[in-house]
Each structure stands twice: as structure tokens, then as C-alpha cells.
Design a protein around this motif. Structure first.
Motif, PDB file in Angstrom:
ATOM      1  N   ASP A   1      70.827 -49.396 -69.195  1.00 55.88           N
ATOM      2  CA  ASP A   1      71.931 -48.787 -68.450  1.00 55.88           C
ATOM      3  C   ASP A   1      71.447 -47.497 -67.793  1.00 55.88           C
ATOM      4  OD1 ASP A   1      73.724 -50.777 -69.236  1.00 55.88           O
ATOM      5  OD2 ASP A   1      74.215 -49.727 -71.087  1.00 55.88           O
ATOM      6  N   PHE A  53      80.964 -47.692 -65.300  1.00 55.99           N
ATOM      7  CA  PHE A  53      80.445 -48.604 -66.327  1.00 55.99           C
ATOM      8  C   PHE A  53      81.055 -49.992 -66.158  1.00 55.99           C
ATOM      9  CE2 PHE A  53      79.933 -44.485 -68.497  1.00 55.99           C
ATOM     10  CZ  PHE A  53      78.598 -44.574 -68.882  1.00 55.99           C
ATOM     11  N   GLU A  56      74.557 -56.642 -61.658  1.00 49.45           N
ATOM     12  CA  GLU A  56      73.535 -56.492 -62.688  1.00 49.45           C
ATOM     13  C   GLU A  56      72.894 -57.834 -62.994  1.00 49.45           C
ATOM     14  OE1 GLU A  56      73.804 -53.791 -66.400  1.00 49.45           O
ATOM     15  OE2 GLU A  56      74.403 -55.765 -67.113  1.00 49.45           O
ATOM     16  N   ARG A 114      72.473 -51.510 -60.508  1.00 50.34           N
ATOM     17  CA  ARG A 114      73.550 -50.919 -61.305  1.00 50.34           C
ATOM     18  C   ARG A 114      74.481 -50.133 -60.385  1.00 50.34           C
ATOM     19  NH1 ARG A 114      75.466 -50.480 -66.129  1.00 50.34           N
ATOM     20  NH2 ARG A 114      76.344 -48.559 -66.927  1.00 50.34           N
ATOM     21  N   GLU A 163      69.271 -43.600 -73.022  1.00 50.97           N
ATOM     22  CA  GLU A 163      69.547 -44.381 -74.225  1.00 50.97           C
ATOM     23  C   GLU A 163      68.659 -43.930 -75.399  1.00 50.97           C
ATOM     24  OE1 GLU A 163      69.582 -48.611 -73.655  1.00 50.97           O
ATOM     25  OE2 GLU A 163      70.379 -48.444 -71.628  1.00 50.97           O
TER      26      GLU A 163
END
Length: 212
Positions: free
Chosen positions: A140, A156, A165, A183, A200
Motif C-alpha cells: 500500500d 484507501f 490495483e 494505487r 508498512e
């Protein structure tokens, strides 16, 4: 009388020799057949050997440290651990493009915001170490401004035509294999998305950032 006996003995001896010769030939033939069968039984099965061969172990890779700043087009290598798939991936942000505002608002529906301007972050994901990551999801990435700052909006779980995606193919299991994905991101009033960040796991407090 003697001459008749000698003739009979000579014939008998010849017959015995003939029988002996046949016996030797049969013996040699049987031995050859047994050796042939034994060779066939002992021959290895290439397919079985291939099935028993263990899968190659993932190779060691050098990961990109948290807080690294890169230019668009440069690659970062990070650990991957999602939904049971583990390994290392290479991430290369390749560009940022505009997205149709009407299509964006339609995709978000009641969650849409008139003040958000949509952008599409484009990047490539590479299998860095040879782990089996077939069917895995991409990381992400979050949009940033041209200097790596916060664009004032984060999107999101939304896709629009031309900015959807992607997912790793099933054969994404060899080092060097790659696929392209995108994205959808957004910017608040007076801002725009020109780069991206990876935040992340170990990079949450010190993300990797790509800028122009």
C-alpha cells in the motif's frame, strides 16, 4: 561288427555335441535377458528425481533502510509478510498521473469529497529473493507532494478505470519476476500528488519516500 558300433558311437557323440551347443546358447540368451531386465529396473526415473528435489532456498538480499529517500524510478527492497506469503520484494515507483475527477467521485460514492483531487501512483513490484509470492497483493503506497510531504488527503480501497490495483500472477515465484500495478490517491485543496511513500511494518515511523 566293430565298424557298425563305431559308426553308432560317432553319431551319438555328434548328437551330444549338438545338444551341448544348444544348451550353451540358451544359457547365454537367458543371462543377456536377465542383465537387460536388471538394467531397466535400475535406470533412474528423471521425473521422480525432479519431484524429490527440494525447492531452492530464497537468496539473501539487502533491504532498504527505513527513512531512505529515493527518486522516482529507483528501487527499494523491503520484507514482505501478508496473508501467509513471506519474502522480499522490490518496489519501484515509476510515475504519477492525473485521474478523471468525475470517475473518482463516482467510485467513492457517498464517501467522495469535492475537495479531493485524484491522482494515480504507478509502480512495479519485483520478486527480490525467489520466495513463492504467487497471487500476493501489492504493498500500500501513499501519495506525497513533490517534496515528500502530506498532500492533505489519503484514499484507501478504491479503483477507477485506468487506475486499478493489480495482483501478483500465480507464477510470481522466481527472483526477478515482476508485475505492474497502480494505487489511487488524492490531494487536498491547493496540493497535488507527485511522489509516494511506503509506510508498512518497520517503515511506519520512518517511511521510504519517492519524489521527482
Amino acid at each position: 561288427m566293430n565298424r557298425t558300433r563305431m559308426t553308432v558311437l560317432a553319431l551319438a557323440s555328434a548328437a551330444a555335441l549338438a545338444l551341448t551347443g544348444c544348451s550353451d546358447d540358451d544359457s547365454d540368451s537367458s543371462s543377456a535377458d536377465l542383465e537387460s531386465e536388471s538394467s531397466q529396473e535400475a535406470a533412474p526415473d528423471p521425473a521422480a528425481a525432479e519431484e524429490e528435489s527440494p525447492a531452492a532456498a530464497p537468496k539473501e538480499v539487502e533491504v532498504t533502510p527505513p527513512g531512505t529517500r529515493l527518486k522516482i524510478g529507483e528501487q527499494a527492497v523491503v520484507p514482505y509478510d501478508r496473508a501467509g506469503a513471506t519474502g522480499h520484494i522490490g518496489i519501484t515507483v515509476t510515475g504519477v498521473s492525473d485521474v478523471d475527477k468525475a470517475a473518482f467521485d463516482a467510485a467513492l460514492g457517498e464517501n467522495g469529497d469535492a475537495d479531493i483531487t485524484p491522482f494515480c501512483v504507478e509502480f512495479t513490484v519485483e520478486n527480490a529473493d525467489g520466495s513463492d509470492l504467487g497471487g500476493s497483493y501489492p504493498p500500500d503506497l501513499i501519495g506525497t507532494t513533490a517534496d515528500g510531504g502530506d498532500p492533505g488527503a489519503t484514499v484507501f480501497g478504491a479503483d477507477v478505470e485506468g487506475c486499478a490495483e493489480g495482483q501478483a500472477p500465480d507464477e510470481f515465484a522466481e527472483a526477478g519476476a515482476s508485475y505492474e500495478t497502480k494505487r489511487l490517491q488524492g490531494a487536498g485543496p491547493g496540493a497535488s500528488v507527485a511522489g509516494a511513500s511506503y509506510e508498512e511494518d518497520d517503515y511506519e515511523d520512518a517511511p521510504i519516500v519517492w519524489t521527482p
